[in-house]
Structures are given as C-alpha cells and as structure tokens.
Design a protein around this motif. Structure first.
Motif, short mmCIF file in Angstrom:
data_model
loop_
_atom_site.label_atom_id
_atom_site.label_comp_id
_atom_site.label_asym_id
_atom_site.label_seq_id
_atom_site.Cartn_x
_atom_site.Cartn_y
_atom_site.Cartn_z
N UNK A 191 12.45 5.11 0.24
CA UNK A 191 12.08 4.63 -1.11
C UNK A 191 12.02 3.06 -0.38
N UNK A 192 11.31 2.25 -1.50
CA UNK A 192 11.29 0.87 -1.41
C UNK A 192 12.66 0.15 -1.70
N UNK B 121 6.67 11.60 -2.73
CA UNK B 121 7.69 11.04 -1.82
C UNK B 121 8.25 11.96 -0.85
N UNK B 122 7.68 12.84 -0.35
CA UNK B 122 8.09 14.12 0.43
C UNK B 122 7.74 13.59 1.93
N UNK B 123 8.79 13.99 2.73
CA UNK B 123 8.82 13.35 3.98
C UNK B 123 9.49 14.90 5.00
N UNK C 125 0.90 -1.38 0.06
CA UNK C 125 -0.11 0.10 0.09
C UNK C 125 0.85 1.25 0.00
N UNK C 126 0.68 1.99 -0.74
CA UNK C 126 1.20 3.36 -0.69
C UNK C 126 0.53 4.36 0.22
N UNK C 127 1.32 4.95 1.19
CA UNK C 127 0.96 5.56 2.19
C UNK C 127 1.64 6.66 2.51
N UNK C 128 0.92 7.90 3.33
CA UNK C 128 1.61 8.91 3.92
C UNK C 128 1.30 8.77 5.50
N UNK C 129 2.17 8.51 6.22
CA UNK C 129 2.12 8.66 7.74
C UNK C 129 2.15 9.99 8.17
#
Length: 629
Positions: free
Chosen positions: A578-579, A504-506, A470-474
C-alpha cells in the motif's frame, strides 16, 4: 424554497465539499478536473419524472352498491383525515378495478404498473373483501411479502388509515400486523397468540416463520391461506430469486388452502404487447404456480392536458406567444389543462404514444440546456433557452399545486432525480507532465497512428501536497526481482497495466503498486533522509535501511507508452502498495489509514426530491418521499 432551488443549494454545497479536499499539484490536471466538475461530471442535470394520470375505474361505493364488493368496503376504502372524518369517496384507477375483477376469478395475477399507481390497493381491496365475506378473525388469510422493511412499514401506515381510521377506538373489523423482526418480544408474542387477518412481513421472516418452532402457531393459523402476495417481485433475481422461489413453494405447501391465490406487483416490468406472456412466464417460475398472460394487468393512462400537436405551426405559435407573454400559469384546473405549455410539459415528461398509439410513460428526462426539454422548446419556438428553462420550471411547480378534477393528486405530480458521484477517474499516459494525455472516460488503452497502443493509468493524489501517482499492476515479476534486474525468464518483458485502487491483490508473478514520474535521488544517504524514520536502523553509529524496508524503497524503471519495462521508455519510480509515503513531500501514511488517497472509482447515488414538505436542510444521498405516492 422550491424543489429546484433546493437542488441547486444541495449541489452547490456538495461542490464546495468536494473541492475543499481536492488538492492537485499538476496545473494541467487541476484545470482539467475543475473544468469537468463545472461541466457536471459529478452532478449531471437533474431528471424530471412526471407521474401520469390514469383512466378511471369507478368509485368504490359504486362497486359496493352492485354487490361486487362487500358493503363494508364502502366504509373502509374512503379518503379520511387523521381523525377518521371522510374527505371523499375513493375513486379507483382502471387497472385497480381490473385487478379486483381478476381476483374475483380466483386466479393468480400480476400487476405491472408504475410508481405512484396505487398497486397495493389492487391486492388489499380483494383481500379485505374476501375476509369480510368469509368472516374476520378466522386465522391469517393473507401474507404480504416485501423485499425490504421500509416498504412493509409504509404499507402498515397506509393500512392503518383505511382499516382503522373512522372506527371506534380505531379498530376496524379486519386486522393486520407487521411481523418483520423489528417488533418487541411482547408484540411478537401477541401476534403469535392472536394472529391477524393480514400479516405483513419480508421474505427472510417468512422463511423463519416456516422453520422455527416458536412460530408454528402462525403457520397453523395460516393453514387456510387465501392470498400470498409478493410486492415488487422483480427485485428477486439470481440466487436470491431462487431462494424466494423455493420459499413460495414451501409457503404453498405449509399454508395453501384450496382457494390460495398468489399475487405479484412490479413497477419496472412492462406488460405491453407480447411482454405479458414473458411476465406471466417469469411470475409462474417464481410462484411455482401458473399465471396466464390475461392475468397480467398493466396501466391505462390518459392525458391531463389538452393534446396540442406541436408539429403544427398554429400550435407552435400559441406555445411561443404563451412563453413570450411571461404570464404566471393559471391555478384554475381547466385553464391550466388547456395551456399549450402544460401540454408541452406533459408530452416531454409524462406521456408519449408507442408504436400502436397507446399512451405510455415517458422516461425521466432533464430540463437542461443541451439535450433536455428546454432545448427542444427553444428549437421549437426560437426563444432563448434560459427563458424556456424558467417557463418549464414555473409550469411544473404550478401544476403541483393544482389538484386533478375529482381527484386527490396534483395535475403534475413530479419528482426531481439528481444523480451524484462521490468521485470519478482521471487517467493519464506515462509521459512528462506537459506531454501526457488525460482522460475522464475510464479508458485504459488508446490506439496510436503507428499501431502502438498507449496505456492510460488512473491517477491518485497525495492528500498533503497533491502529487500524482499512477495506479499500476506489475505483471510477471515483483519489486524485489525488478530491483535486482531479474525480470521474467526468456523473451517475456515485465510490464505495467492499469488497475483500480480497490484491486490490491499481489502474488509471486504480479504486484499492485504505484508509479511516480519525477525526480527522486537514489543515493543511499538521500534515500535514508527521505524514507520514513521507522524504515531505518542504526548500526555502528551509521544509519541504514532495514532489510524489511529495503523492498519498499522506490525502484527506478524505464516505462514505455504501452506500459512495458523498456530502456528507451520514460524515467519513473515504482514501489509496491500500500501507499506508505509521498516521494514529493515526504508525508508518511500508516498502514491503518485506508483513505490517504482519494478513491478514483465512480460510485453514483441518486437523490429524489418531491416539491412538497421540503425540510430546511437535506442530507446528501437521502430520498425524500412525496406526499402523493
């Protein structure tokens, strides 16, 4: 091979290509994806666009006879072969003649006619006429600005046929040159030293011409400019539109003579009814010079076939009998035009009447089984839909072979537009493999009967084994703090929200990552065996996870159906992007591999075909230009 066979071959090859690397471990998802692909999710039915017929504006030699145009225009504007031999006189469309008449008034004007309507002649003929009357070789009299070099290159080829073919050494009285930045230094210097009557360029090069000292002689040569043309000016929007608007004003100041006319063309701006005033307003704003509504010229269409009324039973019966007969379409122009099936095809793909009864273009539409013209034909006649599809295809192909009476274009000059997608999103709820719901419509939330919302997360798949993630943003915390059971302070609960692969911003309070639903041991020795080898180190003869890698190790979490971290939620494992490695098969992906997971984002392209001069093999996503445009 006809254009329909080519389309089917291309889509078949593209399907093989897509499915060759499509690896999905979950059988439910795999079956759902395959079903969506079969239904045309990535390549819907092609759309057919039929170029209509136009009302005649008279022949060019007739206009020259009446001294409305310079006599030399008669020789220049003819249909010629590559050796310069005259094939036939040039017959203009009504909108082309109307444009010439407006140009004769010395005012700015805009032509808003569709693709394949000969817009360029609507300004080239007035330009050439003015140059011939004032005398060629007296500096640059016209600058034509294109939004892209491909259009300038195409126009240069057309001008070569008209202005040079049929003259000694292929050098006619009116000269033109292309100046777009593609020229060699020698050609560039030659153009500066010997400026042509007509200069073809793009908006970037025109800006450079006005500002660079090397091109100052071109500016001097254009001091008495008569025409400044912006082809396809609807493409200039936003900041680019503002830049071009300022460019138009600087060009007027630097080169504009007392008789300067500014011309615009657009294939997508309508000039019907009140919209003429709106087109005039937009053009005036871009040009910095007044354009009046009566100087906005639209196209005047006419039918190429007999206008059958298909609400009438007798006409429907003629149509039905025509299809049942299975006869090949007549290749004789009059018989083909009187064929009820030809009329049906033109009414569905070429023309329609607007509210005022005026003929306007149909939007490109599919032949297809569900909502296309074949479905309409089947409903109208009661004939099997596959028979209707074949009948329409045969009629279109036959109409392309037959020339319009007295014209140089086919009766059915059509294009086939095929939209392709390099991928689309499959999303799922955070539940067990047998229970989770799937979606292909891009939704991120789904309402439940108990007023709770389910989150739908996009899925990506390991290329090696097909395991889904699953592509998620925590939000509100990080993997490091989550691992220590340190979420947000107070009563706020950490949660996951859907994200796209490109997002992909964190930062300190949110993190892009992945969720894995499945079994994965958290025992230290099992983790060491599962993670990439370079995440471990040996100390005192014992393997251990490095301090840098420990924050990359998947963290067990419980996730509710709305994405919140909830003790009563479904068991999952989270790791930040990243993965880096697959929890199922253990394959490792380096940081330099940007395509380890197929991108789920939809990105559609269109491929346009014309049914003539088709190459034996066509690369995907390439536009084939028809010979009749």
């Amino acid at each position: 091979m006809d254009v329909f066979e080519l389309r089917d071959q291309m889509v078949g090859e593209y399907a093989d290509y897509v499915q060759s690397f499509l690896k999905i471990a979950d059988e439910r998802i795999k079956d759902a994806v395959e079903q969506e692909i079969k239904s045309g999710l990535l390549w819907p039915d092609p759309r057919i666009g039929l170029n209509p017929s136009f009302e005649s504006g008279g022949r060019i030699d007739t206009l020259a006879d009446g001294e409305f145009l310079h006599q030399e225009c008669r020789r220049i504007f003819q249909i010629k072969d590559s050796t310069g031999n005259v094939i036939s006189p040039l017959e203009l469309h009504r909108h082309q003649t109307e444009a010439i008449e407006v140009a004769k008034r010395g005012v700015n004007y805009v032509l808003t006619t569709g693709t394949g309507s000969g817009k360029s002649l609507a300004y080239i003929i007035p330009i050439v006429d003015a140059i011939l009357r004032e005398g060629p070789g007296k500096g640059i009299k016209a600058i034509v600005v294109y939004p892209m070099n491909a259009l300038a290159n195409s126009q240069a080829q057309e001008l070569e046929k008209f202005l040079n073919f049929g003259y000694p050494n292929k050098k006619g009285p009116v000269t033109f040159r292309r100046y777009t930045g593609q020229e060699s230094d020698t050609d560039r210097q030659e153009i500066i030293e010997q400026p042509p009557d007509i200069l073809l360029t793009n908006y970037v090069m025109l800006e450079l011409i006005l500002t660079r000292t090397d091109e100052s002689r071109l500016v001097d040569a254009a001091r008495d400019l008569r025409f400044l043309v912006f082809d396809e000016f609807h493409t200039y929007r936003g900041r680019q539109g503002a830049d071009v608007a300022f460019l138009a004003r600087r060009a007027r100041i630097a080169c504009g003579g007392e008789k300067l006319q500014i011309v615009g063309t657009s294939a997508t701006m309508s000039s019907a009814g009140d919209s003429r005033a709106e087109v005039a307003r937009v053009a005036s704003l871009l040009f910095g010079s007044k354009v009046t509504p009566d100087s906005v010229i639209g196209e005047t269409l006419r039918r190429a076939t007999k206008p059958y009324d298909f609400s009438d039973f007798a006409s429907i019966e003629l149509l039905r009998q025509r299809i049942i007969s299975g006869e090949d379409p007549s290749l004789e122009a009059d018989q083909f035009a009187n064929d009820p099936l030809s009329s049906f095809v033109e009414q569905n793909f070429g023309l329609r009447e607007d509210e005022s009864g005026k003929l306007v273009r149909q939007l490109p539409s599919p032949i297809g089984k569900d909502t296309g013209a074949a479905a309409k034909l089947s409903d109208l006649t009661g004939i099997e839909i596959d028979t209707c599809i074949n009948a329409i295809r045969r009629q279109l192909l036959a109409g392309y072979k037959i020339m319009r009476p007295g014209g140089r274009f086919p009766i059915f000059a059509f294009r086939l537009h095929q939209f392709l997608s390099r991928g689309d999103v499959v999303s799922a709820t955070v539940e067990g493999a047998e229970d989770r719901e799937l979606s292909f419509d891009g939704s991120v939330w789904r309402a439940k009967s108990n007023e709770k919302r389910e989150a739908l997360f996009p899925l990506v798949f390991c290329r090696e084994c097909g395991q889904d993630y699953y592509l998620v943003h925590l939000l509100g915390t990080t993997a490091e703090r989550l691992a220590k059971n340190q979420g947000l302070s107070g009563n706020t609960v950490p949660r996951f929200i859907p994200r796209s692969l490109s997002d992909s911003n964190s930062d300190d309070d949110s993190q892009a990552g992945y969720l894995f639903i499945g079994d994965w041991s958290t025992n230290e020795s099992d983790v060491i065996d599962a993670i990439p080898e370079d995440w471990t180190e040996v100390s005192n003869n014992t393997s251990r996870i490095t301090s840098k890698a420990r924050v990359l190790v998947p963290i067990p979490v419980r996730v509710g159906i709305d994405g919140t971290v909830d003790e009563g939620g479904h068991k999952a494992f989270y790791f930040k992007g990243p993965f880096r490695f697959c929890l199922n098969c253990g394959v490792t992906y380096s940081n330099r591999q940007r395509s380890d997971i197929p991108k789920p984002e939809p990105a559609k392209e269109v491929v346009t075909f014309a049914p003539s001069k088709l190459p034996p093999f066509v690369s995907l996503l390439v536009h084939l230009q028809p010979t009749y445009s």
